[in-house]
Enzyme design. Sequence first.
Site, PDB file in Angstrom:
ATOM      1  N   GLU A 150       0.122  -1.264   5.592  1.00 30.69           N
ATOM      2  CA  GLU A 150       1.210  -0.848   6.496  1.00 30.69           C
ATOM      3  C   GLU A 150       1.073   0.618   6.871  1.00 30.69           C
ATOM      4  OE1 GLU A 150       5.058   0.748   7.825  1.00 30.69           O
ATOM      5  OE2 GLU A 150       3.914   1.343   6.078  1.00 30.69           O
ATOM      6  N   GLU A 151       0.679   1.417   5.880  1.00 27.53           N
ATOM      7  CA  GLU A 151       0.720   2.870   6.080  1.00 27.53           C
ATOM      8  C   GLU A 151      -0.343   3.355   7.071  1.00 27.53           C
ATOM      9  OE1 GLU A 151       3.092   4.539   5.074  1.00 27.53           O
ATOM     10  OE2 GLU A 151       3.917   3.700   3.240  1.00 27.53           O
ATOM     11  N   ASP A 191       0.848  -1.198   0.000  1.00 28.83           N
ATOM     12  CA  ASP A 191       0.000   0.000   0.000  1.00 28.83           C
ATOM     13  C   ASP A 191       0.881   1.245   0.000  1.00 28.83           C
ATOM     14  OD1 ASP A 191       0.775  -0.789   2.681  1.00 28.83           O
ATOM     15  OD2 ASP A 191      -0.598   0.722   3.470  1.00 28.83           O
ATOM     16  N   ASP A 196       9.116   3.583  -1.072  1.00 32.32           N
ATOM     17  CA  ASP A 196       8.414   3.030   0.099  1.00 32.32           C
ATOM     18  C   ASP A 196       7.094   2.423  -0.342  1.00 32.32           C
ATOM     19  OD1 ASP A 196       7.471   2.391   2.553  1.00 32.32           O
ATOM     20  OD2 ASP A 196       7.229   4.434   3.259  1.00 32.32           O
TER      21      ASP A 196
HETATM   22 ZN   LIG Z   1       6.993   1.567   4.174  1.00 34.01          ZN
END
Ligand SMILES: [Zn+2]
Length: 370
Positions: free
Chosen positions: A159-160, A94, A125
């Site tokens: 994750e974010e 994500d 990222d």
């Molecule tokens: Zn990351």
Amino acid sequence: MTSAIEKIWAEIDKNQDEVVELTRELVKIPSVNPKFQAEQGLNREADVQTLIQGQLKDAGFKTDRWDVFENRPNVTGEWDGSDEKSLILCGHIDVVPVGDASAWDRDPFGGQVDKGRVWGRGAVDMKGGVAACLAAANAIRRAGVELDGRLAIHSVVDEEAGGFGAMDLVKTRPLAKRAIVAEPTWGAVVPAEGGLSWVRVTIFGKQAHAGWRFNSIWPQPHTEGRIEPGVNAIELANRFLNALRDFEASRCRDNWHPLVPAGLATINPGVIRGGAGMGEDGNPAIMTNAAIISDVVTIDLDYKFMPDEDFEDVKAEFEAFVANFAAMDPWMRENPPKILWDLFDLNFPPMNTPIDHPLTQSLFERAGQI
Ligand SMILES: [Zn+2]
């Protein structure tokens, strides 16, 4: 052993375009975390996972796929091997939203290559990291190297916005003895990372109409039988935040670890809500009427702690700070703030892999860090 490693390096060198191309393909599929921006065309985590699952299958991995949230699947792949030497390579797919689109020079989902870099949301990222995990596995396979240990690749969602994809995986799927997370670190091997909990502090006042506020500013001569002054929770919260800032600074001064930045142990007030009455959701019930002296304020903190700190100690220290702060005020002494740890279940334990651990040593050596 040395020749096996050399063969794998040779494959990686020979196929450098592969990791670039795969990163570009991943960037071109927008997978903005829907918790930040819900827009079907942008929330395509599932399509990214389909691409990755295909790659894993091509590389001979046994794959697994399941929804963590509706249409937001995790994907894993595994090569068989011993548990003793098992290893996970992990990444999330994500990304955060683009923000102000006009501020971008390039298409955020174009995956353009320019000046020796891949450009776009998630290139660093961390779709680049996920691509690197897959490319590493492909290099091992092409080099014809048989691993003793079980190798898994974990591609997770969300994750974010809290890490709930990885947390679901940890709770429901087999793990391994070791794991490498391919988050961007500018090439450095980072064996230590701090922990994090989200914390809600609720501060209580005493509700009254603002029409009576004058009696808390200018004590009235004939107060008998008149309404007693209210206690404004927003003003208490203001004092609390000032004290918190000093407490945070002292924690940042007193705690250090050689492998993480100085001052890491921050306590960020990220959300504050003030108003009147306690609502069912734990926040003030009324937040639209400035004529009420506020009796409820909630402050949500992002509370970081050091790799070698024990979470129970961290909690005890903060609770003592809050208790001491409250003890200095007659009202708060009787009506102390409430502390809720792990708000929204958000708790990341710290990690502190010893630098003489074989995996750390091996990675340091390969990365030229020793
Ligand atoms: Zn990351």
